[in-house]
Scaffold this active site. Structure first.
Site, PDB file in Angstrom:
ATOM      1  N   ASN A 144       0.843  -1.185   0.000  1.00  0.00           N
ATOM      2  CA  ASN A 144       0.000   0.000   0.000  1.00  0.00           C
ATOM      3  C   ASN A 144       0.882   1.240   0.000  1.00  0.00           C
ATOM      4  O   ASN A 144       1.932   1.258   0.641  1.00  0.00           O
ATOM      5  CB  ASN A 144      -0.902   0.004   1.240  1.00  0.00           C
ATOM      6  CG  ASN A 144      -1.843  -1.190   1.261  1.00  0.00           C
ATOM      7  OD1 ASN A 144      -2.336  -1.610   0.219  1.00  0.00           O
ATOM      8  ND2 ASN A 144      -2.093  -1.747   2.434  1.00  0.00           N
ATOM      9  N   HIS A 168       6.452  -1.634   3.440  1.00  0.00           N
ATOM     10  CA  HIS A 168       6.360  -3.060   3.755  1.00  0.00           C
ATOM     11  C   HIS A 168       5.554  -3.775   2.688  1.00  0.00           C
ATOM     12  O   HIS A 168       4.656  -3.198   2.073  1.00  0.00           O
ATOM     13  CB  HIS A 168       5.726  -3.275   5.141  1.00  0.00           C
ATOM     14  CG  HIS A 168       4.451  -2.537   5.343  1.00  0.00           C
ATOM     15  ND1 HIS A 168       4.400  -1.188   5.648  1.00  0.00           N
ATOM     16  CD2 HIS A 168       3.163  -2.936   5.266  1.00  0.00           C
ATOM     17  CE1 HIS A 168       3.142  -0.800   5.752  1.00  0.00           C
ATOM     18  NE2 HIS A 168       2.367  -1.850   5.512  1.00  0.00           N
TER      19      HIS A 168
HETATM   20  P1  AMP Z   1      -0.612  -0.850   5.835  1.00  0.00           P
HETATM   21  O1  AMP Z   1      -2.053  -0.455   5.900  1.00  0.00           O
HETATM   22  O2  AMP Z   1      -0.201  -1.409   4.494  1.00  0.00           O
HETATM   23  O3  AMP Z   1       0.289   0.279   6.284  1.00  0.00           O
HETATM   24  O4  AMP Z   1      -0.434  -2.060   6.810  1.00  0.00           O
HETATM   25  C1  AMP Z   1      -0.048  -1.929   8.152  1.00  0.00           C
HETATM   26  C2  AMP Z   1      -0.174  -3.282   8.773  1.00  0.00           C
HETATM   27  O5  AMP Z   1       0.605  -3.316   9.965  1.00  0.00           O
HETATM   28  C3  AMP Z   1      -1.604  -3.661   9.185  1.00  0.00           C
HETATM   29  O6  AMP Z   1      -1.983  -4.869   8.516  1.00  0.00           O
HETATM   30  C4  AMP Z   1      -1.512  -3.856  10.703  1.00  0.00           C
HETATM   31  O7  AMP Z   1      -2.318  -4.910  11.166  1.00  0.00           O
HETATM   32  C5  AMP Z   1      -0.030  -4.131  10.896  1.00  0.00           C
HETATM   33  N1  AMP Z   1       0.520  -3.794  12.211  1.00  0.00           N
HETATM   34  C6  AMP Z   1       0.354  -2.643  12.904  1.00  0.00           C
HETATM   35  N2  AMP Z   1       1.051  -2.673  14.057  1.00  0.00           N
HETATM   36  C7  AMP Z   1       1.683  -3.883  14.083  1.00  0.00           C
HETATM   37  C8  AMP Z   1       2.550  -4.526  15.012  1.00  0.00           C
HETATM   38  N3  AMP Z   1       2.932  -3.920  16.155  1.00  0.00           N
HETATM   39  N4  AMP Z   1       2.983  -5.779  14.728  1.00  0.00           N
HETATM   40  C9  AMP Z   1       2.607  -6.392  13.582  1.00  0.00           C
HETATM   41  N5  AMP Z   1       1.803  -5.834  12.662  1.00  0.00           N
HETATM   42  C10 AMP Z   1       1.337  -4.594  12.907  1.00  0.00           C
END
Ligand code: AMP
Ligand code: ZN
Length: 117
Positions: free
Chosen positions: A90, A103
């Site tokens: 994203n 990521h």
């Molecule tokens: P995005 O919307 O592509 O920025 O995705 C962010 C992702 O990070 C989401 O799927 C969240 O569930 C995940 N996320 C947020 N905080 C953590 C964390 N502490 N450990 C693992 N995943 C996380």
């Protein structure tokens, strides 16, 4: 967002716990805290690159290549290489990016539809 208040930089530095499934000199990978499928792993450069727009051609080429190499390796390790999976990156507000540290989502273990909302 700067590196000092970035959740993923804190995970990389070991300040916030995560379920690490891969770690090398360029990238780390850990399970998403809110999985949308049986396999949901985030593959993250150790360098704080905010998003795809911030990728530097040349300087970040090795990082880009490693993200995809690790995605392939983890798909095999998770047993979803043959059944299939989705890689999502994203970017920005309309792209649904919540964490401003680049990521790659590796998502698999169930059938998915494209596109999604
Ligand atoms: P995005 O919307 O592509 O920025 O995705 C962010 C992702 O990070 C989401 O799927 C969240 O569930 C995940 N996320 C947020 N905080 C953590 C964390 N502490 N450990 C693992 N995943 C996380
Ligand atoms: Zn960061």
């Amino acid at each position: 967002m700067t590196e000092t208040d970035c959740i993923f930089c804190k995970i990389i530095q070991g300040e916030i716990p995560s379920t690490t499934v891969h770690d090398d000199e360029l990238v780390t990978a850990f399970r998403d805290i809110n999985p949308v499928a049986p396999t949901h792993i985030l593959i993250v450069p150790k360098k704080h690159i905010e998003d795809n727009n911030a990728f530097e051609a040349g300087a970040d080429d090795a990082v880009a290549a490693r993200l995809f190499a690790v995605a392939k390796q983890l798909a095999q390790a998770e047993g979803i290489a043959e059944s299939g999976y989705r890689l999502i990156m994203n970017c920005g507000s309309d792209g649904g990016q919540e964490i401003q540290h680049l990521h790659l989502h590796l998502i698999g273990g169930r059938k998915m539809q494209y596109p999604m909302g």
